[in-house]
Motif scaffolding. Structure first.
Motif, PDB file in Angstrom:
ATOM      1  N   LEU A 248     -19.381  79.268  -4.314  1.00 37.34           N
ATOM      2  CA  LEU A 248     -18.551  78.238  -4.931  1.00 37.34           C
ATOM      3  C   LEU A 248     -19.465  77.324  -5.738  1.00 37.34           C
ATOM      4  O   LEU A 248     -20.395  76.735  -5.194  1.00 37.34           O
ATOM      5  CB  LEU A 248     -17.807  77.445  -3.849  1.00 37.34           C
ATOM      6  CG  LEU A 248     -16.900  76.315  -4.322  1.00 37.34           C
ATOM      7  CD1 LEU A 248     -15.728  76.854  -5.131  1.00 37.34           C
ATOM      8  CD2 LEU A 248     -16.370  75.531  -3.115  1.00 37.34           C
ATOM      9  N   VAL A 249     -19.220  77.221  -7.037  1.00 33.83           N
ATOM     10  CA  VAL A 249     -20.062  76.426  -7.928  1.00 33.83           C
ATOM     11  C   VAL A 249     -19.162  75.619  -8.852  1.00 33.83           C
ATOM     12  O   VAL A 249     -17.935  75.749  -8.818  1.00 33.83           O
ATOM     13  CB  VAL A 249     -20.991  77.329  -8.765  1.00 33.83           C
ATOM     14  CG1 VAL A 249     -21.934  78.129  -7.886  1.00 33.83           C
ATOM     15  CG2 VAL A 249     -20.168  78.261  -9.664  1.00 33.83           C
ATOM     16  N   GLU A 250     -19.791  74.782  -9.687  1.00 34.75           N
ATOM     17  CA  GLU A 250     -19.013  74.111 -10.712  1.00 34.75           C
ATOM     18  C   GLU A 250     -19.179  74.850 -12.031  1.00 34.75           C
ATOM     19  O   GLU A 250     -20.297  75.020 -12.525  1.00 34.75           O
ATOM     20  CB  GLU A 250     -19.441  72.655 -10.889  1.00 34.75           C
ATOM     21  CG  GLU A 250     -18.563  71.944 -11.915  1.00 34.75           C
ATOM     22  CD  GLU A 250     -18.896  70.484 -12.096  1.00 34.75           C
ATOM     23  OE1 GLU A 250     -19.299  70.107 -13.204  1.00 34.75           O
ATOM     24  OE2 GLU A 250     -18.756  69.729 -11.119  1.00 34.75           O
ATOM     25  N   ILE A 251     -18.063  75.321 -12.580  1.00 37.71           N
ATOM     26  CA  ILE A 251     -18.042  76.030 -13.850  1.00 37.71           C
ATOM     27  C   ILE A 251     -17.188  75.231 -14.825  1.00 37.71           C
ATOM     28  O   ILE A 251     -16.024  74.929 -14.533  1.00 37.71           O
ATOM     29  CB  ILE A 251     -17.474  77.457 -13.697  1.00 37.71           C
ATOM     30  CG1 ILE A 251     -18.376  78.301 -12.782  1.00 37.71           C
ATOM     31  CG2 ILE A 251     -17.320  78.138 -15.061  1.00 37.71           C
ATOM     32  CD1 ILE A 251     -17.827  79.686 -12.492  1.00 37.71           C
ATOM     33  N   ASN A 252     -17.765  74.871 -15.950  1.00 34.30           N
ATOM     34  CA  ASN A 252     -17.013  74.172 -16.990  1.00 34.30           C
ATOM     35  C   ASN A 252     -16.238  72.963 -16.454  1.00 34.30           C
ATOM     36  O   ASN A 252     -15.061  72.768 -16.746  1.00 34.30           O
ATOM     37  CB  ASN A 252     -16.074  75.136 -17.707  1.00 34.30           C
ATOM     38  CG  ASN A 252     -16.842  76.122 -18.581  1.00 34.30           C
ATOM     39  OD1 ASN A 252     -17.461  77.055 -18.068  1.00 34.30           O
ATOM     40  ND2 ASN A 252     -16.832  75.906 -19.884  1.00 34.30           N
ATOM     41  N   GLY A 253     -16.920  72.166 -15.655  1.00 32.89           N
ATOM     42  CA  GLY A 253     -16.345  70.905 -15.209  1.00 32.89           C
ATOM     43  C   GLY A 253     -15.405  70.979 -14.040  1.00 32.89           C
ATOM     44  O   GLY A 253     -14.798  69.976 -13.664  1.00 32.89           O
ATOM     45  N   GLY A 254     -15.266  72.137 -13.410  1.00 34.24           N
ATOM     46  CA  GLY A 254     -14.368  72.270 -12.265  1.00 34.24           C
ATOM     47  C   GLY A 254     -14.851  73.338 -11.305  1.00 34.24           C
ATOM     48  O   GLY A 254     -15.765  74.117 -11.624  1.00 34.24           O
ATOM     49  N   PRO A 255     -14.264  73.415 -10.104  1.00 34.89           N
ATOM     50  CA  PRO A 255     -14.687  74.410  -9.126  1.00 34.89           C
ATOM     51  C   PRO A 255     -14.447  75.830  -9.626  1.00 34.89           C
ATOM     52  O   PRO A 255     -13.426  76.117 -10.256  1.00 34.89           O
ATOM     53  CB  PRO A 255     -13.804  74.109  -7.910  1.00 34.89           C
ATOM     54  CG  PRO A 255     -13.308  72.717  -8.121  1.00 34.89           C
ATOM     55  CD  PRO A 255     -13.196  72.538  -9.598  1.00 34.89           C
ATOM     56  N   GLY A 256     -15.397  76.706  -9.366  1.00 32.19           N
ATOM     57  CA  GLY A 256     -15.268  78.107  -9.758  1.00 32.19           C
ATOM     58  C   GLY A 256     -16.098  78.977  -8.834  1.00 32.19           C
ATOM     59  O   GLY A 256     -16.761  78.482  -7.912  1.00 32.19           O
ATOM     60  N   LEU A 257     -16.085  80.277  -9.083  1.00 30.19           N
ATOM     61  CA  LEU A 257     -16.790  81.233  -8.236  1.00 30.19           C
ATOM     62  C   LEU A 257     -17.743  82.075  -9.061  1.00 30.19           C
ATOM     63  O   LEU A 257     -17.432  82.462 -10.194  1.00 30.19           O
ATOM     64  CB  LEU A 257     -15.786  82.159  -7.534  1.00 30.19           C
ATOM     65  CG  LEU A 257     -14.682  81.488  -6.712  1.00 30.19           C
ATOM     66  CD1 LEU A 257     -13.689  82.539  -6.210  1.00 30.19           C
ATOM     67  CD2 LEU A 257     -15.275  80.725  -5.542  1.00 30.19           C
ATOM     68  N   VAL A 258     -18.906  82.359  -8.478  1.00 28.23           N
ATOM     69  CA  VAL A 258     -19.850  83.295  -9.073  1.00 28.23           C
ATOM     70  C   VAL A 258     -20.038  84.445  -8.096  1.00 28.23           C
ATOM     71  O   VAL A 258     -20.395  84.226  -6.931  1.00 28.23           O
ATOM     72  CB  VAL A 258     -21.214  82.635  -9.367  1.00 28.23           C
ATOM     73  CG1 VAL A 258     -22.230  83.686  -9.800  1.00 28.23           C
ATOM     74  CG2 VAL A 258     -21.076  81.578 -10.443  1.00 28.23           C
ATOM     75  N   PHE A 259     -19.773  85.663  -8.563  1.00 30.01           N
ATOM     76  CA  PHE A 259     -19.976  86.862  -7.752  1.00 30.01           C
ATOM     77  C   PHE A 259     -21.279  87.526  -8.204  1.00 30.01           C
ATOM     78  O   PHE A 259     -21.504  87.724  -9.403  1.00 30.01           O
ATOM     79  CB  PHE A 259     -18.809  87.842  -7.919  1.00 30.01           C
ATOM     80  CG  PHE A 259     -17.539  87.371  -7.268  1.00 30.01           C
ATOM     81  CD1 PHE A 259     -17.246  87.718  -5.956  1.00 30.01           C
ATOM     82  CD2 PHE A 259     -16.638  86.574  -7.956  1.00 30.01           C
ATOM     83  CE1 PHE A 259     -16.087  87.286  -5.347  1.00 30.01           C
ATOM     84  CE2 PHE A 259     -15.466  86.129  -7.354  1.00 30.01           C
ATOM     85  CZ  PHE A 259     -15.191  86.484  -6.038  1.00 30.01           C
ATOM     86  N   SER A 260     -22.134  87.866  -7.248  1.00 26.91           N
ATOM     87  CA  SER A 260     -23.409  88.487  -7.579  1.00 26.91           C
ATOM     88  C   SER A 260     -23.741  89.569  -6.565  1.00 26.91           C
ATOM     89  O   SER A 260     -23.249  89.581  -5.438  1.00 26.91           O
ATOM     90  CB  SER A 260     -24.524  87.438  -7.622  1.00 26.91           C
ATOM     91  OG  SER A 260     -24.615  86.756  -6.378  1.00 26.91           O
ATOM     92  N   GLY A 261     -24.595  90.475  -6.988  1.00 33.07           N
ATOM     93  CA  GLY A 261     -25.039  91.560  -6.129  1.00 33.07           C
ATOM     94  C   GLY A 261     -26.015  92.444  -6.880  1.00 33.07           C
ATOM     95  O   GLY A 261     -26.055  92.436  -8.117  1.00 33.07           O
ATOM     96  N   ALA A 262     -26.808  93.190  -6.164  1.00 41.20           N
ATOM     97  CA  ALA A 262     -27.804  94.086  -6.761  1.00 41.20           C
ATOM     98  C   ALA A 262     -28.730  93.321  -7.713  1.00 41.20           C
ATOM     99  O   ALA A 262     -29.144  93.831  -8.756  1.00 41.20           O
ATOM    100  CB  ALA A 262     -27.121  95.245  -7.493  1.00 41.20           C
ATOM    101  N   GLY A 263     -29.011  92.057  -7.359  1.00 40.92           N
ATOM    102  CA  GLY A 263     -29.963  91.269  -8.127  1.00 40.92           C
ATOM    103  C   GLY A 263     -29.448  90.730  -9.448  1.00 40.92           C
ATOM    104  O   GLY A 263     -30.245  90.317 -10.292  1.00 40.92           O
TER     105      GLY A 263
END
Length: 305
Positions: A248-263
């Motif tokens: 859970l991060v802030e994206i463009n001034g509001g709460p958002g999600l970043v999905f990551s994997g395999a580096g």
């Protein structure tokens, strides 16, 4: 020897965040905005100081004109883009959320609406409504008459007013909905997803032809819920469910999600949430070309002053 910035460099650096903020809102692309800022630095370096009475106004005018030129040249590429074109997401620092206007003006929802304006309308709207430039100042920046700028500003304002969401959730509510959505999607809880989604929710996915994504908007709570409930059960972009991480991060001034994997970062997800706490739109960016700034961890301060 350590390089010591001269006075001209220090002046430019003091306005760099503002210049990026202007260019990004006009362009919807962090990479293009950085290029516009760099070009502004070249112009600033070559400018005769006796001709610059107000450095802030001068630099804002230069970067606005450069961004407008870039937007015009980018239009053809965006019209031939594979699938929906979404703005390039950026990580923001929370300060923008302290001022509702700042946060809204850089939200995915607003940038998507701005994409429906002509390049000139977009530049005029951003400078007038977001940065409070006078019509006379904008006229110089976009090389139009003041009367033409007034007409363009009115037309753009009416268009945006008719397109953007009328009522949005407050920040704490947005964060709560985002947290529940994350838990439900990673846990395959389709019932909670259905509770969170507006019946006519729309999911926009941007893969740019680089990764497999839906080429048209996905509409309806049932279909969208099924799409996200599968996150914890299927391999996505070569990343197995147990190797996928969501933050859970802030994206463009509001709460958002970043999905990551395999580096690597594989996708961002941000939301439009109405005053009742229902998700009305989801913007899913998976084009790797648009995820470099997020992957770098660069955080932008996009306040308008």
């Amino acid at each position: 020897m350590t390089h010591q910035p001269d006075a001209d460099e220090q002046v430019f650096h003091s306005y760099r965040n503002l210049l990026f903020s202007v260019a990004y809102r006009i362009l919807g692309s962090a990479a293009d905005a950085e290029d516009a800022v760099q070009d502004a630095w070249i112009s600033w370096s070559a400018a005769g100081r006796s001709q610059v009475a107000d450095p802030k106004a001068y630099l804002a005018r230069i970067v606005s004109n450069l961004a407008l030129q870039r937007l015009r040249s980018a239009r053809h590429h965006r019209e031939t883009y594979v699938g929906p074109w979404l703005p390039e997401p950026i990580l923001t620092d929370g300060d923008a959320a302290d001022a509702v206007t700042d946060a809204e003006s850089v939200s995915m929802a607003m940038l998507v609406v701005l994409e429906t304006l002509s390049p000139l309308e977009r530049a005029v709207f951003v400078l007038r409504e977001v940065f409070d430039f006078s019509h006379a100042e904008i006229a110089v920046a976009v090389e139009r008459s003041e009367a033409a700028v007034r007409q363009t500003a009115h037309r753009a304002r009416e268009h945006v007013r008719g397109q953007r969401p009328r009522f949005t959730a407050d920040r704490s509510q947005q964060r709560g909905v985002t947290e529940r959505f994350l838990a439900a999607s990673t846990g395959g809880d389709i019932n909670t997803l259905l509770e969170l989604l507006s019946p006519d929710v729309t999911l926009w996915t941007d893969g740019g032809g680089k990764v497999r994504q839906a080429l048209r908007p996905i509409r309806g709570a049932g279909t969208v819920a099924a799409w996200f409930a599968a996150i914890g059960t299927v391999t996505y972009q070569g990343v197995a469910p147990h190797d996928m991480h969501a933050a859970l991060v802030e994206i463009n001034g509001g709460p958002g999600l970043v999905f990551s994997g395999a580096g690597r970062v594989v996708a961002t997800v941000s939301f439009d949430i109405d005053a009742g706490g229902r998700i009305t739109a989801i913007h899913n960016v998976a084009n790797p070309d648009k995820l470099r700034v997020v992957a770098d961890g660069t955080i932008h301060h996009l306040a308008t002053r």
